[in-house]
Design a protein around this motif. Structure first.
Motif, PDB file in Angstrom:
ATOM      1  N   GLU A 265     -53.599 -47.189 -20.403  1.00  0.00           N
ATOM      2  CA  GLU A 265     -53.843 -48.306 -19.498  1.00  0.00           C
ATOM      3  C   GLU A 265     -52.588 -48.649 -18.703  1.00  0.00           C
ATOM      4  O   GLU A 265     -52.673 -48.988 -17.503  1.00  0.00           O
ATOM      5  CB  GLU A 265     -54.305 -49.538 -20.289  1.00  0.00           C
ATOM      6  N   LEU A 266     -51.423 -48.518 -19.350  1.00  0.00           N
ATOM      7  CA  LEU A 266     -50.167 -48.760 -18.629  1.00  0.00           C
ATOM      8  C   LEU A 266     -49.992 -47.759 -17.493  1.00  0.00           C
ATOM      9  O   LEU A 266     -49.561 -48.110 -16.389  1.00  0.00           O
ATOM     10  CB  LEU A 266     -48.971 -48.674 -19.588  1.00  0.00           C
ATOM     11  N   VAL A 267     -50.343 -46.487 -17.753  1.00  0.00           N
ATOM     12  CA  VAL A 267     -50.230 -45.446 -16.725  1.00  0.00           C
ATOM     13  C   VAL A 267     -51.157 -45.761 -15.560  1.00  0.00           C
ATOM     14  O   VAL A 267     -50.768 -45.668 -14.386  1.00  0.00           O
ATOM     15  CB  VAL A 267     -50.551 -44.060 -17.326  1.00  0.00           C
ATOM     16  N   THR A 268     -52.404 -46.143 -15.864  1.00  0.00           N
ATOM     17  CA  THR A 268     -53.371 -46.471 -14.810  1.00  0.00           C
ATOM     18  C   THR A 268     -52.886 -47.650 -13.977  1.00  0.00           C
ATOM     19  O   THR A 268     -52.983 -47.651 -12.735  1.00  0.00           O
ATOM     20  CB  THR A 268     -54.736 -46.798 -15.432  1.00  0.00           C
ATOM     21  N   THR A 269     -52.331 -48.646 -14.646  1.00  0.00           N
ATOM     22  CA  THR A 269     -51.837 -49.828 -13.937  1.00  0.00           C
ATOM     23  C   THR A 269     -50.635 -49.481 -13.082  1.00  0.00           C
ATOM     24  O   THR A 269     -50.529 -49.899 -11.922  1.00  0.00           O
ATOM     25  CB  THR A 269     -51.458 -50.932 -14.949  1.00  0.00           C
TER      26      THR A 269
ATOM     27  N   SER B 170     -25.259 -12.578  -9.859  1.00  0.00           N
ATOM     28  CA  SER B 170     -24.794 -13.935  -9.572  1.00  0.00           C
ATOM     29  C   SER B 170     -25.274 -14.944 -10.610  1.00  0.00           C
ATOM     30  O   SER B 170     -24.571 -15.908 -10.932  1.00  0.00           O
ATOM     31  CB  SER B 170     -25.269 -14.367  -8.179  1.00  0.00           C
ATOM     32  N   CYS B 171     -26.481 -14.734 -11.155  1.00  0.00           N
ATOM     33  CA  CYS B 171     -27.042 -15.675 -12.138  1.00  0.00           C
ATOM     34  C   CYS B 171     -27.082 -15.078 -13.535  1.00  0.00           C
ATOM     35  O   CYS B 171     -27.769 -15.613 -14.422  1.00  0.00           O
ATOM     36  CB  CYS B 171     -28.445 -16.110 -11.721  1.00  0.00           C
ATOM     37  N   GLY B 172     -26.362 -13.964 -13.736  1.00  0.00           N
ATOM     38  CA  GLY B 172     -26.339 -13.341 -15.054  1.00  0.00           C
ATOM     39  C   GLY B 172     -27.663 -12.734 -15.463  1.00  0.00           C
ATOM     40  O   GLY B 172     -27.937 -12.547 -16.647  1.00  0.00           O
ATOM     41  N   GLY B 173     -28.515 -12.436 -14.471  1.00  0.00           N
ATOM     42  CA  GLY B 173     -29.795 -11.801 -14.754  1.00  0.00           C
ATOM     43  C   GLY B 173     -30.897 -12.746 -15.163  1.00  0.00           C
ATOM     44  O   GLY B 173     -32.032 -12.311 -15.396  1.00  0.00           O
ATOM     45  N   SER B 174     -30.619 -14.049 -15.228  1.00  0.00           N
ATOM     46  CA  SER B 174     -31.632 -15.000 -15.687  1.00  0.00           C
ATOM     47  C   SER B 174     -32.586 -15.440 -14.584  1.00  0.00           C
ATOM     48  O   SER B 174     -33.698 -15.880 -14.844  1.00  0.00           O
ATOM     49  CB  SER B 174     -30.952 -16.243 -16.281  1.00  0.00           C
ATOM     50  N   GLY B 175     -32.138 -15.355 -13.333  1.00  0.00           N
ATOM     51  CA  GLY B 175     -32.946 -15.846 -12.215  1.00  0.00           C
ATOM     52  C   GLY B 175     -32.723 -17.316 -11.920  1.00  0.00           C
ATOM     53  O   GLY B 175     -33.306 -17.848 -10.963  1.00  0.00           O
ATOM     54  N   TYR B 176     -31.894 -17.978 -12.739  1.00  0.00           N
ATOM     55  CA  TYR B 176     -31.641 -19.411 -12.559  1.00  0.00           C
ATOM     56  C   TYR B 176     -30.138 -19.671 -12.552  1.00  0.00           C
ATOM     57  O   TYR B 176     -29.366 -18.957 -13.192  1.00  0.00           O
ATOM     58  CB  TYR B 176     -32.282 -20.217 -13.692  1.00  0.00           C
ATOM     59  N   ARG B 177     -29.761 -20.716 -11.839  1.00  0.00           N
ATOM     60  CA  ARG B 177     -28.358 -21.108 -11.810  1.00  0.00           C
ATOM     61  C   ARG B 177     -28.268 -22.611 -11.530  1.00  0.00           C
ATOM     62  O   ARG B 177     -28.663 -23.068 -10.458  1.00  0.00           O
ATOM     63  CB  ARG B 177     -27.603 -20.325 -10.734  1.00  0.00           C
ATOM     64  N   GLY B 178     -27.779 -23.371 -12.505  1.00  0.00           N
ATOM     65  CA  GLY B 178     -27.689 -24.817 -12.368  1.00  0.00           C
ATOM     66  C   GLY B 178     -28.974 -25.501 -12.815  1.00  0.00           C
ATOM     67  O   GLY B 178     -29.977 -24.847 -13.142  1.00  0.00           O
ATOM     68  N   ARG B 179     -28.944 -26.840 -12.848  1.00  0.00           N
ATOM     69  CA  ARG B 179     -30.124 -27.607 -13.262  1.00  0.00           C
ATOM     70  C   ARG B 179     -30.334 -28.802 -12.342  1.00  0.00           C
ATOM     71  O   ARG B 179     -29.417 -29.251 -11.654  1.00  0.00           O
ATOM     72  CB  ARG B 179     -29.966 -28.093 -14.713  1.00  0.00           C
ATOM     73  N   LEU B 180     -31.539 -29.310 -12.336  1.00  0.00           N
ATOM     74  CA  LEU B 180     -31.857 -30.517 -11.587  1.00  0.00           C
ATOM     75  C   LEU B 180     -32.800 -31.372 -12.418  1.00  0.00           C
ATOM     76  O   LEU B 180     -33.511 -30.870 -13.313  1.00  0.00           O
ATOM     77  CB  LEU B 180     -32.485 -30.202 -10.232  1.00  0.00           C
ATOM     78  N   GLY B 181     -32.810 -32.668 -12.136  1.00  0.00           N
ATOM     79  CA  GLY B 181     -33.637 -33.591 -12.901  1.00  0.00           C
ATOM     80  C   GLY B 181     -35.023 -33.729 -12.314  1.00  0.00           C
ATOM     81  O   GLY B 181     -35.240 -33.615 -11.112  1.00  0.00           O
ATOM     82  N   VAL B 182     -35.996 -33.962 -13.214  1.00  0.00           N
ATOM     83  CA  VAL B 182     -37.328 -34.397 -12.812  1.00  0.00           C
ATOM     84  C   VAL B 182     -37.552 -35.761 -13.455  1.00  0.00           C
ATOM     85  O   VAL B 182     -37.140 -36.001 -14.589  1.00  0.00           O
ATOM     86  CB  VAL B 182     -38.430 -33.411 -13.234  1.00  0.00           C
ATOM     87  N   TYR B 183     -38.203 -36.647 -12.724  1.00  0.00           N
ATOM     88  CA  TYR B 183     -38.272 -38.041 -13.137  1.00  0.00           C
ATOM     89  C   TYR B 183     -39.684 -38.594 -13.024  1.00  0.00           C
ATOM     90  O   TYR B 183     -40.520 -38.096 -12.261  1.00  0.00           O
ATOM     91  CB  TYR B 183     -37.360 -38.906 -12.239  1.00  0.00           C
ATOM     92  N   GLU B 184     -39.918 -39.655 -13.794  1.00  0.00           N
ATOM     93  CA  GLU B 184     -41.016 -40.566 -13.517  1.00  0.00           C
ATOM     94  C   GLU B 184     -40.449 -41.977 -13.619  1.00  0.00           C
ATOM     95  O   GLU B 184     -39.755 -42.313 -14.578  1.00  0.00           O
ATOM     96  CB  GLU B 184     -42.204 -40.342 -14.459  1.00  0.00           C
ATOM     97  N   LEU B 185     -40.692 -42.773 -12.589  1.00  0.00           N
ATOM     98  CA  LEU B 185     -40.137 -44.120 -12.494  1.00  0.00           C
ATOM     99  C   LEU B 185     -41.262 -45.133 -12.365  1.00  0.00           C
ATOM    100  O   LEU B 185     -42.184 -44.946 -11.562  1.00  0.00           O
ATOM    101  CB  LEU B 185     -39.204 -44.250 -11.286  1.00  0.00           C
ATOM    102  N   ALA B 186     -41.163 -46.171 -13.147  1.00  0.00           N
ATOM    103  CA  ALA B 186     -42.167 -47.234 -13.091  1.00  0.00           C
ATOM    104  C   ALA B 186     -41.471 -48.570 -12.863  1.00  0.00           C
ATOM    105  O   ALA B 186     -40.731 -49.048 -13.733  1.00  0.00           O
ATOM    106  CB  ALA B 186     -42.965 -47.279 -14.392  1.00  0.00           C
ATOM    107  N   GLU B 187     -41.671 -49.135 -11.670  1.00  0.00           N
ATOM    108  CA  GLU B 187     -41.207 -50.506 -11.441  1.00  0.00           C
ATOM    109  C   GLU B 187     -42.183 -51.454 -12.128  1.00  0.00           C
ATOM    110  O   GLU B 187     -43.392 -51.239 -12.105  1.00  0.00           O
ATOM    111  CB  GLU B 187     -41.168 -50.807  -9.947  1.00  0.00           C
ATOM    112  N   ILE B 188     -41.672 -52.512 -12.734  1.00  0.00           N
ATOM    113  CA  ILE B 188     -42.533 -53.429 -13.472  1.00  0.00           C
ATOM    114  C   ILE B 188     -43.118 -54.454 -12.501  1.00  0.00           C
ATOM    115  O   ILE B 188     -42.469 -55.435 -12.138  1.00  0.00           O
ATOM    116  CB  ILE B 188     -41.770 -54.121 -14.617  1.00  0.00           C
ATOM    117  N   SER B 189     -44.327 -54.172 -12.089  1.00  0.00           N
ATOM    118  CA  SER B 189     -45.049 -55.094 -11.196  1.00  0.00           C
ATOM    119  C   SER B 189     -45.649 -56.229 -12.030  1.00  0.00           C
ATOM    120  O   SER B 189     -45.606 -56.218 -13.270  1.00  0.00           O
ATOM    121  CB  SER B 189     -46.164 -54.346 -10.473  1.00  0.00           C
ATOM    122  N   GLN B 190     -46.240 -57.198 -11.357  1.00  0.00           N
ATOM    123  CA  GLN B 190     -46.868 -58.312 -12.067  1.00  0.00           C
ATOM    124  C   GLN B 190     -48.021 -57.821 -12.943  1.00  0.00           C
ATOM    125  O   GLN B 190     -48.181 -58.269 -14.085  1.00  0.00           O
ATOM    126  CB  GLN B 190     -47.365 -59.360 -11.072  1.00  0.00           C
TER     127      GLN B 190
END
Length: 572
Positions: A526-530, A492-512
């Motif tokens: 420092e931006l990551v910590t904030t 079904s997956c051509g022997g790869s073990g995978y079929r299709g893709r999905l996104g992974v994200y990181e989202l940062a809303e700009i707070s004060q």
């Protein structure tokens, strides 16, 4: 009782329309040939679907993928009938000993009811007839005789420089059309995003990129390459006589019954032109944010970011990470008919009804910056810029946001928060950027585990992965039972073990707080910590959470995100 007409069966099965059958019949009167082959040539039906229908019509099974003979089986077939390989090449058929230790012979042919063929195999018993597709026949032909005289003549003619006229003739020959159509049909079947055709000294190789990974589909003799390349150039509106300079082309074509946008790039290399084609199905549905892989929390954040009436939202990531698809989905979700939405793209990849889409044409001076200046005079509410890649575009985008427009765009960075640094590097003033920036998003694409064959991880691996996730994001609240899984591989997956893709994200809303950090040009750490104080989660955490839910594997997260060692995960 005569079998039903092929055209009727194809229409009945919804594989072709009556008008397409009439068109094929009209072409048949002009050039001859079988109606099925003409329908494939017209792009009305794929070769695989056609052969399935012909197989049912004639009661002749298809040649299986694993039933191609070796040299010994083919030699036994030639010895049994006494005819030369040239005779079989002329009939586009091959006789060989039954595979897998079976009794008798198999006769595989593109036209198994050829009277001359039936006459020859009649005295040999038992013989099983099989329908061969074009790719199988090419493989059989190479076993029978390698490069035939016509291929040698073609190669010699091209080396003698007969020019564009000869190339055009070759591109219109039936075997070349069949090969290219089969290539497109296979790409559509595998849901490939790109097709790569690469020439070398003695052969050319066709590779398909599906689920982000390139895999070889078929190789052919180098003598066939120029004809195949010319066929692709004709389809994409390019100059078939120009082989010394890079070219770009685009065309809408019909292949295997599906409308496809074809975007082609050629690059002169040592043994000919390297060709890369991007296939964009015009009839495909635009996936929802959930189907793209966004979690419920992420979908809520996306909605918040696009609800602003002004400001800048940046989506970052490398080429091929799905940024454009995400933006298209966001635009579709906010297109309520009450806002003027204009996009500036290079090129336009998906038709959005109700949205004004402007293609960039750098060769005539219509760059992103020039287009953006003109777009601002069109009274837009929302502007999508395909990519911010220079200081002028960045400056105009910020000015547009300051004057009441919502600007959505992309930049090439490795993380979400690096998008702010990129804009500063392009010369945007820190106080202006901190005022207009509404959100930063980074994304990548992971392969999804095959739903048929994936298997649970063992208890020790699960414990190590759970510990790694806890170290990656201390205090992270996880929900539900862990479902860590690994790929196995199946048909079904051509022997790869995978079929299709999905996104992974990181989202940062700009707070004060984050806005203030950007204003004082704080470091990315420092931006990551904030940002973390406002719910920001790194992309690695999102990937591991999706692996924990059984959507992908931890190994795939490592492969794509690349900043965690396999030993670290395995050791816990």
């Amino acid at each position: 009782m005569n079998p039903r007409r092929l055209g009727e069966l194809l229409v009945e099965r919804g594989l072709a329309t009556p008008s397409e059958v009439r068109q094929a019949l009209a072409l048949q009167k002009e050039v001859g040939g079988l109606i099925g082959a003409l329908l494939v040539r017209l792009g009305a039906v794929s070769e695989d679907k056609l052969l399935e229908t012909v197989s049912d019509q004639l009661g002749i099974p298809l040649l299986g993928r694993d039933d191609l003979p070796g040299s010994a089986e083919l030699a036994a077939g030639l010895a049994a009938n006494g005819l030369t390989p040239a005779w079989w090449l002329d009939r586009e058929a091959a006789l060989f000993a039954a595979p897998h230790g079976g009794a008798g012979f198999v006769c595989a042919a593109k036209f198994p009811l050829d009277p001359r063929l039936i006459e020859v195999i009649g005295p040999l018993s038992p013989v099983e007839l099989r329908l061969a597709n074009h790719g199988q026949w090419l493989a059989l032909a190479r076993l029978l005789g390698g490069q035939d005289e016509s291929e040698a003549a073609t190669s010699a003619a091209l080396m003698d420089g007969e020019g564009a006229g000869r190339l055009r003739e070759l591109a219109e020959e039936a075997p070349v059309i069949d090969f290219v159509n089969a290539m497109f049909a296979e790409a559509l079947k595998r849901k490939a995003s790109d097709v790569h055709i690469e020439p070398f000294e003695s052969q050319f190789v066709v590779r398909l990129r599906a689920d982000g990974v390139l895999r070889e589909w078929r190789a052919g003799p180098r003598s066939d390459f120029d004809a195949v390349a010319s066929r692709i150039k004709l389809l994409s509106g390019m100059d078939i006589g120009e082989r010394r300079l890079p070219q770009d082309g685009r065309q809408s074509i019909r292949m295997a019954g599906e409308e496809v946008d074809l975007r082609v790039s050629t690059l002169p290399a040592a043994w000919g032109e390297s060709i890369v084609m991007r296939l964009l199905g015009k009839t495909r549905a635009l996936p929802t944010l959930g189907e793209l892989g966004a979690s419920e929390d992420q979908r809520i954040t996306f909605t918040k970011l696009t609800a602003f009436t002004n400001g800048v939202v940046l989506i970052t990531g490398p080429t091929g990470s799905g940024k454009t698809t995400t933006i298209y989905r966001l635009i579709r979700d906010i297109d309520d008919g009450e806002r003027k939405i204009i996009t500036i793209e290079d090129p336009v990849e998906f038709d959005l009804p109700g949205v004004v889409q402007v293609p960039v044409k750098s060769d005539i001076g219509l760059t992103f910056a020039a287009s953006l200046r003109s777009v601002l005079r069109q009274d837009p509410d929302v502007i999508m810029i395909g990519e911010i890649r220079d200081a002028e575009t960045a400056r105009i985008a910020v000015q547009a946001a300051l004057t009441g427009h919502l600007v959505i765009s992309t930049v090439h960075t490795n993380s979400a928060l690096a998008g702010a640094s990129r804009m500063l590097d392009l010369g945007v003033d820190d106080f202006l950027l901190s005022d207009v920036l509404r959100g930063l998003v980074a994304q990548r694409l992971l392969r999804k585990l095959c739903g048929v064959c994936s298997a649970p991880e063992d208890a020790a691996t699960v414990a190590a992965l759970e510990a790694r996730l806890a170290r990656q994001s201390p205090g992270l609240a996880v929900h539900g039972k862990a479902n860590w899984r690994h790929p196995v591989g199946c048909p079904s997956c051509g022997g790869s073990g995978y079929r299709g893709r999905l996104g992974v994200y990181e989202l940062a809303e700009i707070s004060q707080d984050l806005s203030g950090a950007i204003r004082r040009r704080a470091s990315e750490d420092e931006l990551v910590t904030t940002a973390a104080r406002n719910g920001y989660k790194p992309m690695l955490t999102d990937g591991l959470l999706k692996a924990r839910d059984g959507l992908t594997s931890a190994a795939e997260v490592i492969r794509v995100l690349g900043d965690v060692s396999a030993d670290e995960l395995a050791d816990g």
